[in-house]
Write a protein that holds these residues in place. Structure first.
Motif, short mmCIF file in Angstrom:
data_model
loop_
_atom_site.label_atom_id
_atom_site.label_comp_id
_atom_site.label_asym_id
_atom_site.label_seq_id
_atom_site.Cartn_x
_atom_site.Cartn_y
_atom_site.Cartn_z
N VAL A 79 -16.55 9.19 0.84
CA VAL A 79 -15.39 8.40 1.26
C VAL A 79 -14.24 8.62 0.28
O VAL A 79 -14.39 9.29 -0.74
CB VAL A 79 -15.74 6.90 1.33
CG1 VAL A 79 -16.84 6.65 2.34
CG2 VAL A 79 -16.13 6.34 -0.05
N ARG A 80 -13.10 8.03 0.60
CA ARG A 80 -11.95 8.00 -0.31
C ARG A 80 -11.51 6.56 -0.44
O ARG A 80 -11.52 5.82 0.54
CB ARG A 80 -10.82 8.86 0.22
CG ARG A 80 -11.20 10.35 0.25
CD ARG A 80 -10.02 11.25 0.37
NE ARG A 80 -9.15 11.21 -0.77
CZ ARG A 80 -9.28 11.98 -1.86
NH1 ARG A 80 -10.26 12.83 -1.95
NH2 ARG A 80 -8.42 11.91 -2.85
N LEU A 81 -11.14 6.19 -1.66
CA LEU A 81 -10.70 4.82 -1.93
C LEU A 81 -9.28 4.81 -2.44
O LEU A 81 -8.84 5.76 -3.09
CB LEU A 81 -11.58 4.17 -3.01
CG LEU A 81 -13.08 4.11 -2.77
CD1 LEU A 81 -13.75 3.42 -3.94
CD2 LEU A 81 -13.40 3.40 -1.48
N ARG A 82 -8.58 3.73 -2.16
CA ARG A 82 -7.34 3.41 -2.86
C ARG A 82 -7.59 2.05 -3.46
O ARG A 82 -7.89 1.08 -2.76
CB ARG A 82 -6.12 3.35 -1.96
CG ARG A 82 -4.87 2.89 -2.77
CD ARG A 82 -3.61 2.77 -1.99
NE ARG A 82 -2.97 4.03 -1.70
CZ ARG A 82 -2.22 4.72 -2.57
NH1 ARG A 82 -2.06 4.29 -3.79
NH2 ARG A 82 -1.65 5.84 -2.20
N GLU A 113 -2.13 -4.21 9.54
CA GLU A 113 -0.88 -4.58 8.87
C GLU A 113 -1.04 -4.53 7.35
O GLU A 113 -0.19 -4.00 6.63
CB GLU A 113 -0.49 -5.99 9.32
CG GLU A 113 0.96 -6.31 9.12
CD GLU A 113 1.31 -7.62 9.80
OE1 GLU A 113 1.81 -8.51 9.08
OE2 GLU A 113 1.09 -7.76 11.02
N GLN A 114 -2.15 -5.07 6.86
CA GLN A 114 -2.38 -5.06 5.42
C GLN A 114 -2.61 -3.65 4.89
O GLN A 114 -2.11 -3.29 3.82
CB GLN A 114 -3.56 -5.95 5.05
CG GLN A 114 -3.73 -6.04 3.53
CD GLN A 114 -4.59 -7.20 3.12
OE1 GLN A 114 -5.11 -7.93 3.94
NE2 GLN A 114 -4.76 -7.35 1.82
N ALA A 115 -3.33 -2.82 5.64
CA ALA A 115 -3.57 -1.43 5.21
C ALA A 115 -2.25 -0.68 5.09
O ALA A 115 -2.04 0.08 4.14
CB ALA A 115 -4.51 -0.73 6.19
N ARG A 116 -1.36 -0.88 6.05
CA ARG A 116 -0.05 -0.21 6.00
C ARG A 116 0.76 -0.69 4.80
O ARG A 116 1.36 0.12 4.09
CB ARG A 116 0.72 -0.45 7.29
CG ARG A 116 0.25 0.41 8.43
CD ARG A 116 1.16 0.30 9.67
NE ARG A 116 0.49 0.88 10.80
CZ ARG A 116 -0.24 0.19 11.68
NH1 ARG A 116 -0.35 -1.11 11.58
NH2 ARG A 116 -0.84 0.81 12.68
N LEU A 117 0.78 -2.00 4.57
CA LEU A 117 1.51 -2.56 3.43
C LEU A 117 0.95 -2.01 2.12
O LEU A 117 1.70 -1.60 1.23
CB LEU A 117 1.43 -4.09 3.45
CG LEU A 117 2.07 -4.82 2.29
CD1 LEU A 117 3.58 -4.58 2.25
CD2 LEU A 117 1.76 -6.32 2.38
N ASP A 138 2.28 1.86 -2.26
CA ASP A 138 1.54 2.60 -3.28
C ASP A 138 0.61 1.68 -4.06
O ASP A 138 0.44 1.81 -5.26
CB ASP A 138 2.48 3.36 -4.21
CG ASP A 138 1.77 4.47 -4.98
OD1 ASP A 138 0.76 5.00 -4.46
OD2 ASP A 138 2.21 4.78 -6.10
N GLY A 139 0.02 0.72 -3.33
CA GLY A 139 -0.97 -0.16 -3.93
C GLY A 139 -0.41 -1.29 -4.78
O GLY A 139 -1.13 -1.85 -5.60
N THR A 140 0.85 -1.65 -4.56
CA THR A 140 1.43 -2.77 -5.32
C THR A 140 1.51 -4.05 -4.49
O THR A 140 1.74 -5.12 -5.05
CB THR A 140 2.84 -2.43 -5.86
OG1 THR A 140 3.71 -2.18 -4.75
CG2 THR A 140 2.79 -1.23 -6.78
N LYS A 141 1.32 -3.96 -3.17
CA LYS A 141 1.36 -5.13 -2.28
C LYS A 141 0.15 -5.08 -1.36
O LYS A 141 -0.38 -4.01 -1.06
CB LYS A 141 2.64 -5.14 -1.45
CG LYS A 141 3.89 -5.28 -2.26
CD LYS A 141 5.12 -5.26 -1.36
CE LYS A 141 6.36 -5.36 -2.23
NZ LYS A 141 7.57 -5.15 -1.45
N GLY A 142 -0.28 -6.26 -0.90
CA GLY A 142 -1.40 -6.31 0.02
C GLY A 142 -2.74 -6.06 -0.63
O GLY A 142 -3.69 -5.66 0.03
#
Length: 150
Positions: A90-93, A17-21, A26-30
């Motif tokens: 790996v890839r990071l956000r 759920e957190q990954a989807r949020l 676009d990395g502004t929530k969660g």
């Protein structure tokens, strides 16, 4: 880069759920877990080569990101860590930015240097270390696209 549709998200409910949020905003929530900053880690499965995604708390060491393979103090390493050992690219956000990185487990000396800061960032790490007999690895994630940014 792979599309989000090609990535298997963690089967753990709150993580998925957190990954989807995190991704959908676009990395502004969660972007935090229990007050600590978190990132999205995309890694390849060692048996399937399928891209997978999880949410992890991170610390910093200079320009590098540090993640802890605590698995909540379980007696076994988390699966994502076993995959990183075999395939460290790996890839990071992190927030709104996505970039490639390379994972490397810290030496005991490096871990001893950064561990107090990681425990300060997320106090449960100390409890996790006490409740397991395994050495909890700390992994450095070093950005690999720095030439493109300079």
């Amino acid at each position: 880069m792979t599309s989000s549709d090609d990535i298997v998200i963690s089967p753990t409910g709150w993580v998925a759920e957190q990954a989807r949020l995190y991704e959908e905003s676009d990395g502004t929530k969660g972007t935090t877990v229990m007050g600590a900053p978190c990132l999205l880690l995309d890694y390849r499965g060692r048996r399937t080569a399928q891209w997978r995604r999880t949410v992890l708390i991170y610390g910093r060491d200079g320009d590098d990101y540090l993640i802890v393979a605590s698995n909540g103090g379980a007696p076994t390493h988390p699966l994502w860590y076993l995959n990183l050992r075999d395939e460290p690219d790996v890839r990071l956000r992190v927030g709104g930015e996505r970039f490639p990185a390379r994972a490397e487990t810290l030496s005991p000396e490096e871990k001893a240097r950064v561990w107090p800061g990681l425990v300060e960032l997320f106090a449960p790490y100390a409890d996790y270390a006490e409740k397991t007999t395994r050495d909890i690895p700390v992994v450095r994630l070093r950005r690999t696209d720095t030439a493109e940014r300079d």
